[in-house]
Scaffold this active site. Structure first.
Site, short mmCIF file in Angstrom:
data_model
loop_
_atom_site.label_atom_id
_atom_site.label_comp_id
_atom_site.label_asym_id
_atom_site.label_seq_id
_atom_site.Cartn_x
_atom_site.Cartn_y
_atom_site.Cartn_z
CE1 TYR A 1 -4.38 -1.17 0.22
CE2 TYR A 1 -3.37 -2.85 1.61
CZ TYR A 1 -4.45 -2.40 0.86
OH TYR A 1 -5.57 -3.18 0.74
CD GLU A 2 3.51 2.25 -4.00
OE1 GLU A 2 3.40 3.28 -4.71
OE2 GLU A 2 4.18 1.25 -4.35
CG HIS A 3 -1.51 6.32 -2.80
ND1 HIS A 3 -0.76 7.46 -2.97
CD2 HIS A 3 -1.21 5.50 -3.83
CE1 HIS A 3 -0.05 7.34 -4.08
NE2 HIS A 3 -0.30 6.17 -4.62
#
Length: 311
Positions: A157-159
């Site tokens: 997950y990046e956001h």
């Protein structure tokens, strides 16, 4: 007489402590390994497991990209932990997973969760609650992992639309439950050097780092002007952040960011290997490497197998 009993009790207690310390796994024992990992399936360009060279002298992990808790790419909506397949499932099927693992005993296959985007939108981590997200995630991922005969998960997950403690609890409990249920054998995380990203992953590491087997740190997120010395400094910083963890080095095969193979990546890896700190290499991604015949994958695996990787 009383002194003798006390001495014996203390001796038994000391022996028990030593026994526990010897048997307890310790992240501080991390050292060189021959682990090579590669993401595959995100770009839908027809790449197959069988296209990728596999050195029999290495541990090899394919990582399917991605499983996302959204419903579609056309008008994506979050599903609160109900994961769906967003990799190239037409070319990377359960049958092909079984086939590549049967052909190569050193191959394991994992799936990665989240990623940067779904369709043209960001893929956000946004649970309705820890309890509901976890229940849905365990159920949906167990089904996918069993259907595909997978071995592990990767967290990418990046956001985020949730605070770092919620992220830590959801992901930590997910890894714990899947491992405890025998669904997965290993888990990794894939952070990069962004304050928001690091804030979430370091909270997860602080509470559940003992359950995380590998840190796929995205060193290719740094600028393309990165030098070998800077790369080593970045590596040391992340070793400090994820203390005791197995920090894998990485490059992007499109060579658009970070320290690239042609500009010193392998030099940096050899330096780390000489220091007993090359815990593995991962690549983003097989889809991009297909065009040039996986030249850098061959070099990476040869280095990990301690062969002459320049040939």
């Amino acid at each position: 007489m009383e002194f003798s009993k006390l001495f014996r009790s203390l001796w038994i207690l000391l022996a028990a402590i030593v026994f526990i310390l010897i048997l307890s796994p310790s992240k501080s024992s991390a050292q060189n390994s021959n682990l090579f990992r590669e993401y595959i399936g995100a770009l839908y360009n027809g790449v197959k497991f069988s296209d990728v060279p596999i050195n029999p002298n290495d541990q090899f992990h394919f990582i399917l990209a991605f499983a996302i808790d959204y419903n579609s790419t056309s008008s994506p909506s979050p599903t609160n932990g109900k994961f769906n397949i967003f990799w190239d499932s037409g070319n990377l099927t359960p049958q092909q997973v079984s086939s590549i693992k049967a052909q190569h005993r050193n191959v394991r296959v994992a799936l990665s969760l989240g990623g940067d985007s779904v369709g043209s939108s960001y893929a956000y981590f946004q649970p309705s609650s820890v309890t509901s997200w976890l229940s849905n995630a365990v159920s949906s991922l167990t089904r996918i992992i069993n259907d595909y005969n997978l071995d592990g998960i990767d967290i990418d997950y990046e956001h985020f639309k949730a605070d770092n403690q919620t992220f830590a609890e959801c992901i930590g409990q997910l890894i714990l439950t899947l491992k405890r249920n025998g669904v997965i054998k290993f888990a990794s995380i894939s952070p990069f050097d962004s304050s928001q990203v690091q804030d979430h992953y370091l909270a997860l590491w602080k509470r559940y780092g003992h359950l995380i087997d590998y840190v796929n740190f995205q060193f290719y997120a740094y600028d393309k002007s990165t030098t070998v010395d800077q790369f080593i400094q970045y590596f040391e910083t992340q070793r400090s952040n994820y203390k005791g963890g197995k920090i894998l080095t990485s490059f992007i095969s499109s060579e658009t960011r970070g320290l690239t193979p042609d500009n010193g990546f392998f030099t940096a890896c050899k330096m780390l290997q000489d220091r007993q700190q090359l815990y593995g290499i991962f690549v983003w991604c097989a889809d991009s490497s297909l065009a040039d015949g996986f030249r850098y994958e061959n070099q990476s695996q040869a280095l990990l197998a301690k062969r002459n990787f320049y040939n």
